[in-house]
Design an enzyme around this catalytic site. Structure first.
Site, mmCIF file in Angstrom:
data_model
loop_
_atom_site.group_PDB
_atom_site.id
_atom_site.type_symbol
_atom_site.label_atom_id
_atom_site.label_comp_id
_atom_site.label_asym_id
_atom_site.label_seq_id
_atom_site.Cartn_x
_atom_site.Cartn_y
_atom_site.Cartn_z
ATOM 1 N N TRP A 31 1.217 -1.489 -0.291
ATOM 2 C CA TRP A 31 -0.198 0.153 0.126
ATOM 3 C C TRP A 31 1.062 1.057 0.057
ATOM 4 C CZ3 TRP A 31 -0.279 4.013 3.155
ATOM 5 C CH2 TRP A 31 -1.553 5.027 2.872
ATOM 6 N N SER A 97 4.648 -6.180 2.212
ATOM 7 C CA SER A 97 3.736 -5.115 3.516
ATOM 8 C C SER A 97 1.787 -5.792 2.996
ATOM 9 C CB SER A 97 3.897 -4.283 2.986
ATOM 10 O OG SER A 97 3.383 -2.868 3.836
ATOM 11 N N THR A 98 1.104 -4.734 2.428
ATOM 12 C CA THR A 98 -0.361 -5.926 2.582
ATOM 13 C C THR A 98 0.114 -6.670 1.710
ATOM 14 O OG1 THR A 98 -1.401 -3.592 2.829
ATOM 15 C CG2 THR A 98 -2.348 -4.745 1.296
ATOM 16 N N ALA A 124 8.164 -8.376 4.573
ATOM 17 C CA ALA A 124 7.884 -6.960 6.254
ATOM 18 C C ALA A 124 6.689 -7.075 5.573
ATOM 19 C CB ALA A 124 8.625 -5.903 5.721
ATOM 20 N N ASP A 229 12.381 -2.251 10.171
ATOM 21 C CA ASP A 229 11.464 -1.843 10.271
ATOM 22 C C ASP A 229 10.206 -0.544 11.264
ATOM 23 O OD1 ASP A 229 8.629 -1.756 9.251
ATOM 24 O OD2 ASP A 229 9.294 -4.026 8.180
ATOM 25 N N HIS A 258 11.935 -1.003 6.434
ATOM 26 C CA HIS A 258 10.372 -1.561 5.604
ATOM 27 C C HIS A 258 10.391 -1.459 3.857
ATOM 28 C CE1 HIS A 258 5.891 -3.024 5.139
ATOM 29 N NE2 HIS A 258 6.183 -1.585 4.856
#
Length: 278
Positions: A31, A97-98, A124, A229, A258
């Site tokens: 995201w 991530s997302t 991450a 992160d 991150h």
């Protein structure tokens, strides 16, 4: 490159590079970015003979800016629509991530049941749950995510400048080497997408409990996380994820941010390649 139309009529943009008979690696972005965030990985794995595929999440990048469906269930179903349209099998799914949450949901709910996934990599990643609760005290308080929503609604362009210029890549750390082009590319990708998708996406990545998804995954899964992160706390994500996975391996990186898939691409690419080929 092209588009796939999902069962609910959403057009999803995708890239598909490399030999059609080569083993596919499918990349799932974070995201509020797009498939462009995987440029360093797609070019690297393409050079190694793999077929590389990446799509823009609904409402992000070049995909349709629809008003609804900005949740992990739809994200995973959209990814499955791309996989089915391209008839990908024995695939490795890599999510950042997302996108890591999207991979977890995809593998558990679609990839494994359909026999189309061989391995997974969570970079991450947000699972199992980012939000701080009584049972998840290592998580991030709701007020932080409310702040994200307020900043996005007030001035999305400025917010999307501040995030990459600060904590995302660790450029706010003393002595950090700041890459202006990386900041601008993050901003460019973010502003390509729709504000509604980005606003709703904050809830999707922060409040979705994916404990059950992780527990259901049986394929070998590599969990990679930077120890510095500042976006997704390692204690609430990677440490818990590897404990929930049936066949998980954890690798952490001292000092990495991150956004390590971009600023430390050489290290990440080598580790992912080793995992895929072993």
């Amino acid at each position: 490159m092209g588009f796939v139309t999902t069962p609910d009529g959403t057009e999803i943009f995708y890239k598909d590079w490399g030999p059609q008979d080569a083993r596919p690696i499918v990349f799932h972005h974070g995201w509020p970015l797009s498939s462009d965030d995987w440029d360093a990985q797609m070019l690297f794995f393409l050079s190694k003979g793999y077929r590389v595929v990446a799509h823009d999440r609904r409402g992000h990048g070049r995909s349709a800016q629809v008003g609804d469906g900005h949740d992990m269930a739809h994200y995973a179903a959209d990814a499955f629509a791309v996989v089915e349209a391209l008839d990908l099998s024995d695939a490795v799914h890599v999510g950042h991530s997302t996108g890591g949450g999207e991979v977890a949901a995809y593998v558990a709910r679609h990839g494994q049941p359909a026999g189309r996934v061989a391995k997974a990599v969570l970079v991450a990643a947000v699972p199992p749950l980012m939000l701080k609760t009584e049972t998840n005290p290592e998580g991030t308080p709701l007020e932080v995510f409310d702040g994200f929503r307020s900043a996005l609604a007030a001035n999305r362009a400025q917010f999307f400048r501040d995030v990459p210029a600060g904590p995302f890549y660790g450029f706010n750390r003393d002595g950090a080497e700041v890459h202006e082009g990386v900041i601008q590319n993050w901003w460019r990708q973010g502003m390509m997408g729709g504000a509604k998708a980005h606003y709703d996406g904050i809830r999707a990545f922060s409040e979705t409990d994916q404990t059950a998804d992780l527990q259901a995954i049986t394929v070998p899964t590599l969990v990679l996380h930077g120890e510095d992160d500042q976006i997704v706390p390692i204690a609430a994500s990677a440490m818990k994820s590897v404990a929930l996975l049936q066949n998980g391996t954890l690798k952490t990186y001292p000092g990495f941010s991150h956004g390590m898939l971009t600023v430390n691409a050489d290290v990440l690419n080598a580790d992912i390649l080793a995992f895929i080929e072993n």
